[in-house]
Design an enzyme around this catalytic site. Structure first.
Site, mmCIF file in Angstrom:
data_model
loop_
_atom_site.group_PDB
_atom_site.id
_atom_site.type_symbol
_atom_site.label_atom_id
_atom_site.label_comp_id
_atom_site.label_asym_id
_atom_site.label_seq_id
_atom_site.Cartn_x
_atom_site.Cartn_y
_atom_site.Cartn_z
ATOM 1 N N ASN A 1 14.837 26.182 93.855
ATOM 2 C CA ASN A 1 15.286 26.953 92.695
ATOM 3 C C ASN A 1 14.108 27.484 91.873
ATOM 4 O OD1 ASN A 1 17.998 26.372 93.283
ATOM 5 N ND2 ASN A 1 17.860 24.414 92.185
ATOM 6 N N LYS B 1 18.048 23.160 98.496
ATOM 7 C CA LYS B 1 17.750 24.040 97.377
ATOM 8 C C LYS B 1 16.266 24.213 97.065
ATOM 9 C CE LYS B 1 20.715 25.180 94.595
ATOM 10 N NZ LYS B 1 21.231 26.464 94.301
ATOM 11 N N LYS C 1 6.892 28.566 58.734
ATOM 12 C CA LYS C 1 5.831 28.218 59.693
ATOM 13 C C LYS C 1 6.362 27.658 61.005
ATOM 14 C CE LYS C 1 3.848 26.396 56.112
ATOM 15 N NZ LYS C 1 4.395 27.349 55.122
ATOM 16 N N SER D 1 16.818 20.338 94.257
ATOM 17 C CA SER D 1 18.026 19.753 93.676
ATOM 18 C C SER D 1 18.094 18.283 94.068
ATOM 19 C CB SER D 1 19.258 20.492 94.196
ATOM 20 O OG SER D 1 20.408 19.673 94.099
ATOM 21 N N THR E 1 21.143 50.648 89.612
ATOM 22 C CA THR E 1 21.668 50.922 88.271
ATOM 23 C C THR E 1 23.052 50.286 88.262
ATOM 24 O OG1 THR E 1 22.720 53.003 88.868
ATOM 25 C CG2 THR E 1 20.459 53.159 88.079
ATOM 26 N N HIS E 2 23.462 49.780 87.134
ATOM 27 C CA HIS E 2 24.761 49.057 87.023
ATOM 28 C C HIS E 2 24.868 47.949 88.059
ATOM 29 C CE1 HIS E 2 26.083 52.546 84.596
ATOM 30 N NE2 HIS E 2 25.415 53.237 85.512
ATOM 31 N N GLU F 1 13.630 30.527 85.166
ATOM 32 C CA GLU F 1 14.847 30.316 84.378
ATOM 33 C C GLU F 1 14.497 29.784 82.987
ATOM 34 O OE1 GLU F 1 17.564 27.898 86.671
ATOM 35 O OE2 GLU F 1 17.491 29.299 88.340
ATOM 36 N N TYR G 1 7.191 33.345 44.581
ATOM 37 C CA TYR G 1 7.196 32.241 45.550
ATOM 38 C C TYR G 1 8.390 31.306 45.329
ATOM 39 C CZ TYR G 1 5.952 28.122 48.218
ATOM 40 O OH TYR G 1 5.990 27.076 49.107
ATOM 41 N N GLN H 1 8.265 27.675 52.726
ATOM 42 C CA GLN H 1 7.588 26.662 53.543
ATOM 43 C C GLN H 1 8.171 26.634 54.963
ATOM 44 O OE1 GLN H 1 6.255 22.848 51.813
ATOM 45 N NE2 GLN H 1 7.907 21.933 53.005
HETATM 46 N N1 ARG Z 1 3.596 23.860 51.436
HETATM 47 C C1 ARG Z 1 4.004 25.053 50.755
HETATM 48 C C2 ARG Z 1 4.349 26.153 51.737
HETATM 49 O O1 ARG Z 1 4.117 25.992 52.864
HETATM 50 C C3 ARG Z 1 2.909 25.550 49.867
HETATM 51 C C4 ARG Z 1 2.887 24.791 48.621
HETATM 52 C C5 ARG Z 1 3.491 25.488 47.497
HETATM 53 N N2 ARG Z 1 4.227 24.521 46.797
HETATM 54 C C6 ARG Z 1 4.604 24.631 45.545
HETATM 55 N N3 ARG Z 1 5.235 23.668 45.041
HETATM 56 N N4 ARG Z 1 4.333 25.695 44.852
HETATM 57 O O2 ARG Z 1 4.882 27.158 51.340
#
Ligand code: ARG
Length: 459
Positions: free
Chosen positions: A286, A284, A326, A278, A156-157, A291, A318, A323
């Site tokens: 490693n 070394k 993702k 290394s 601990t610590h 890491e 929206y 966009q």
């Molecule tokens: N490619 C857009 C997205 O990933 C979806 C398209 C919607 N585009 C729009 N002009 N309403 O969110």
């Protein structure tokens, strides 16, 4: 591409190249291609059922989509320049079945399409990561089983605290990963909702069968509110938040293993295949893999922050900002999947060095708590016991000696309750065996825990 899905309102025939380049997401969202095909197929089947496309039109579209799906699976699909994967697939179908394809987008918006595709991606990814978590848990249970008798100083610590079984520490990792798995299971239920039928944001005046699409795509239910459906990305945040905790867990586990493999600790060795050398220092070896697992956790935590910042302050419904979600999602999934996979392999190569750990247990101050509890069993109040043992430790520190260097009469100078048998408690095996509480480092309990986990993971 002449603004394929929206050209009519514009005089121009082509999108300005710089704007296409700036706004395009196909480099990122092409990962969704397969889901977009499945989703489009379900949509067109629904349109036929509801009387908006003929059976011939449906067949023409479905056969193009199926061909494309096969090409995607073989890694042979090439979409070229498009605004996004939805536009790309629309024009792919238009080129091969021009008349029928004009009806493919009936009653549908990319605003909902992208959400459904991402939901399908999340569901699959949760399944994939769950399997990888299970594999790593198995790896750790195997390691715990192989090293059941090895005792190390627990910290601990970052100061030596109490002796524990190494396997007890490893089983802590299994529990952490189990909660990660449960969190994913929980997040899954929020992903498992179809939003198709929400349109751009207000729904549709057409007679669409939302349930049909949801069932075709294997969703558990349909969403309740069209504005919410196209606006929120909380299901992604939840998934990435859960991945962030896994990232933090993997990072902390890596840190332990890196530390314990150093010459300073020397409790374990990581298989050579999972270490690097290394270019300058010939001696070394490693733990670079660990890491990098630790380092890459930053990417997932950063992605979670970026997603939250992306959503904060966005007006309903929206907005194109969405966009950008993702990239953070896909990166997080890949970082965690690759980290889990390599940790499983690495766990199989860990070798314990019990002797080195035992040396660190020669420092008898690590048994101070055991001595205090010895006194408690003799009827001494804990606070007094704590002070008595504290006095013994201070005396030993001053005199540069170990507790067992003191004679019994010297020890009894600190408390009349200390008897000859006290020396027997200055021992790692006794220390762990004396632990009784459920979840403690007691060897019988840890053995049972390992056995029950083995069984659980067989399923
Ligand atoms: N490619 C857009 C997205 O990933 C979806 C398209 C919607 N585009 C729009 N002009 N309403 O969110």
């Amino acid at each position: 591409m002449a603004g394929g899905l929206w050209g009519g309102r514009f005089e121009k025939k082509e999108m300005h190249p710089a704007v296409l380049k700036f706004t395009s997401s196909i480099g990122v969202d092409k990962i969704l291609a397969g889901y977009d095909c499945l989703s489009s197929r379900a949509h067109v089947e629904m349109l036929e059922k509801c009387g908006y496309v003929s059976s011939e039109e449906k067949k023409a579209i479905v056969s193009v989509l199926d061909g494309l799906l096969a090409a995607i699976e073989n890694g042979q699909a090439d979409f070229g320049e498009h605004e996004d994967i939805h536009s790309a697939i629309q024009s792919y179908v238009e080129e091969r079945a021009p008349d029928a394809a004009k009806k493919m987008h009936t009653g549908r918006s990319r605003n909902e399409q992208v959400v459904n595709d991402v939901r399908l991606y999340c569901k699959d990814s949760i399944g994939r990561i769950t399997a990888l978590i299970r594999a790593l848990q198995k790896g750790f249970v195997g390691l715990a089983d192989r090293s059941r008798d090895v005792i190390i100083p627990g910290y601990t610590h970052m100061n030596r605290a109490q002796p524990v079984l190494f396997s007890h520490l490893i089983m802590a990792y299994v529990e952490m990963l189990e909660r990660d798995r449960q969190r994913l299971e929980d997040a899954f239920s929020r992903c498992d909702v179809s939003v198709m039928g929400s349109g751009a944001m207000a729904g549709s005046s057409l007679d669409l069968n939302r349930k049909f699409v949801a069932e075709k795509l294997g969703f558990g239910s349909v969403s309740a509110n069209s504005i919410d459906s196209v606006s929120d990305r909380d299901f992604i945040v939840e998934f990435v938040a859960s991945l962030s905790l896994t990232a933090v867990h993997l990072s902390r586990i890596s840190e332990d293993l890196i530390l314990y493999s150093t010459a300073e600790f020397g409790f374990l060795e990581i298989g050579e295949d999972y270490c690097t050398g290394s270019s300058l220092m010939p001696q070394k070896k490693n733990a670079d893999v660990l890491e990098l697992v630790r380092g890459r956790s930053a990417g997932v935590i950063g992605a979670l922050n970026s997603l939250l910042i992306l959503l904060k302050g966005l007006p309903h419904s929206y907005n194109r900002d969405l966009q950008e979600d993702k990239k953070f999602l896909f990166e997080s999934v890949e970082l965690i999947a690759s980290g889990l996979a390599i940790m499983s392999d690495l766990a199989g190569t860990i070798r314990l060095n019990g002797e080195e750990a035992a040396e660190k247990l020669d420092d008898e101050f690590i048994y101070a708590t055991d001595l205090a509890e010895y006194l408690v069993r003799k009827g001494v109040a804990f606070k007094d016991a704590h002070r008595i043992v504290g006095n013994i430790v201070r005396h030993c520190v001053d005199k540069k000696m170990n507790i067992s260097d003191l004679s019994i009469s010297e020890l009894r100078g600190f408390s009349g309750e200390l008897d000859e048998d006290v020396y027997g408690y200055l021992n790692p095996e006794t220390s762990v065996k004396m632990k009784k509480t459920q979840g403690s480092t007691n060897p019988d309990l840890v053995k049972k825990e390992i056995a029950s986990w083995k069984k659980k993971l067989e399923r």
